[in-house]
Design an enzyme around this catalytic site. Structure first.
Site, PDB file in Angstrom:
ATOM      1  N   CYS A 132       4.651  -2.489   9.455  1.00 16.01           N
ATOM      2  CA  CYS A 132       5.317  -1.191   9.565  1.00 16.01           C
ATOM      3  C   CYS A 132       4.330  -0.054   9.349  1.00 16.01           C
ATOM      4  O   CYS A 132       3.932   0.226   8.219  1.00 16.01           O
ATOM      5  CB  CYS A 132       6.457  -1.121   8.546  1.00 16.01           C
ATOM      6  SG  CYS A 132       7.261   0.479   8.484  1.00 16.01           S
ATOM      7  N   CYS A 135       5.529   2.831   7.240  1.00 15.47           N
ATOM      8  CA  CYS A 135       5.533   2.538   5.794  1.00 15.47           C
ATOM      9  C   CYS A 135       4.114   2.559   5.229  1.00 15.47           C
ATOM     10  O   CYS A 135       3.883   3.118   4.167  1.00 15.47           O
ATOM     11  CB  CYS A 135       6.110   1.152   5.507  1.00 15.47           C
ATOM     12  SG  CYS A 135       7.543   0.710   6.473  1.00 15.47           S
ATOM     13  N   ASP A 136       3.182   1.924   5.910  1.00  9.21           N
ATOM     14  CA  ASP A 136       1.881   1.637   5.300  1.00  9.21           C
ATOM     15  C   ASP A 136       0.691   2.359   5.936  1.00  9.21           C
ATOM     16  O   ASP A 136      -0.422   2.266   5.421  1.00  9.21           O
ATOM     17  CB  ASP A 136       1.614   0.114   5.352  1.00  9.21           C
ATOM     18  CG  ASP A 136       2.676  -0.664   4.584  1.00  9.21           C
ATOM     19  OD1 ASP A 136       3.187  -0.127   3.585  1.00  9.21           O
ATOM     20  OD2 ASP A 136       3.003  -1.792   4.987  1.00  9.21           O
TER      21      ASP A 136
END
Ligand code: NAP
Length: 306
Positions: A132, A135-136
């Protein structure tokens, strides 16, 4: 018999639990044998509103669960192994052999990222291997990353990462992308994105707890080469957790639950929320929003039934 059974305990399921519990519907949550959903596999979450400091994915899920419990949701740590939505009350068979009955069901069983299946991928998951970018990606500012896949998700991940990373290399197993024209064009035009065609990832290389590279294999010649990188984003699709609903709920060709009106599925009184129906946004916050919608619609639907 219950008013509502909720299947799944990610952000969608737990938000649905909070809302239905507060509406006095005494929800029972089948939270699964691995509760908490995909956030349990994440480290720091920086994009969930309300947390000025990053919160760990598992901690966020624990807090949501405590909140649902405090307002009266009940939990069973079992998976749904069968459902019968053809009769009333609706029936859910669980892995403990029990059959639970309810007037309404909210399906929030989520999806799982399709993985390459390499032991090294599992070893470095959350330590340089991610599924993701939203997200990261932030952790790879100014670094080099590899994106694996040739579909829309891979192109979106690559484009998102190109805003942060120094270099993005897309590794695809064919010499043509599956992604839509518009995303392909954007990726081809981006100066930071390059492509490695006809290659698959054979191994993710690392030292201690960080990724240092990937070993690639040419799909036709079998030749291998190593590529240095700081991160690997696996974007080869998602698998919705809908096997148990086959033949019971209408699914799209990729297996996602189809909604008919609002959050209602093809069966009256069965609602769906989160990644199990949404392959577009896939965020904790959108899943939570869908969980809220499903809960409010379930409550209204139950009220109409009398
Ligand atoms: P997808 O379309 O199924 O693409 C998966 C990609 O991964 C394909 O290029 C596939 O290669 C590759 N792949 C699959 N298994 C692999 C493996 N084991 N090793 C190496 N490569 C592998 O999945 P997606 O990109 O997640 O998209 C899913 C759906 O959501 C699609 O309908 C997509 O259009 C939609 N979506 C839309 C948007 C948007 O419109 N903005 C954004 C994201 C997703 P091959 O091409 O060789 O099969």
């Amino acid at each position: 018999m219950r008013d509502v059974i909720i299947l799944g305990s990610g952000p969608a399921g737990l938000t649905a639990a909070i809302y239905t519990a507060r509406a006095n519907l005494r929800p029972l949550v089948l939270e699964g044998s691995q509760p908490g959903g995909q956030l349990m596999l994440t480290t720091e979450v920086e994009n969930f509103p309300g947390f000025a400091e990053p919160v760990l994915g598992p901690e966020l899920m624990q807090r949501m669960r405590q909140q649902a419990q405090r307002v009266g949701a009940e939990f069973v740590a079992e998976d749904a192994t069968s459902v019968d939505f053809r009769r009333r009350p609706l029936r859910v068979g669980a892995s403990n052999g029990e059959v639970y009955e309810a007037r309404a069901v909210i399906v929030a069983t989520g999806a799982r990222p399709r993985m390459l299946g390499l032991p090294s991928e599992a070893k470095y998951l959350g330590r340089g291997v991610s599924t993701c970018a939203t997200c990261d990606g932030f952790f790879f500012r100014g670094k080099r990353v590899v994106v694996v896949g040739g579909g829309d998700t891979a192109m979106e991940e690559a484009l998102y990462l190109a805003n942060l990373a120094e270099q993005v290399q897309v590794v695809h197993r064919r010499d043509q992308l599956r992604a839509s024209r518009i995303l392909q064009d954007r990726a081809f035009r981006h100066p930071k994105i390059s492509f490695v065609w006809n290659h698959v990832v054979d191994e993710i290389l690392g030292e201690d707890s960080r990724v240092t590279g990937v070993r690639l294999r040419h799909t036709q010649t079998g030749e291998t080469q190593e590529l240095s990188t700081d991160g690997v984003f696996v974007a080869i699709g998602h698998i919705p957790n809908t096997d148990v609903f086959r033949g019971q709920l209408e699914l799209d060709p990729a297996g996602y639950v189809l909604l008919t009106r609002g959050m209602m599925t093809s069966v009256e009184g069965v609602f769906a929320a989160g990644d199990v129906h949404d392959h577009t946004y896939r965020q904790a916050v959108t899943a939570a929003g869908f969980g809220c919608q499903a809960a409010m619609e379930a409550e209204r639907w139950l009220a109409q039934q009398g």
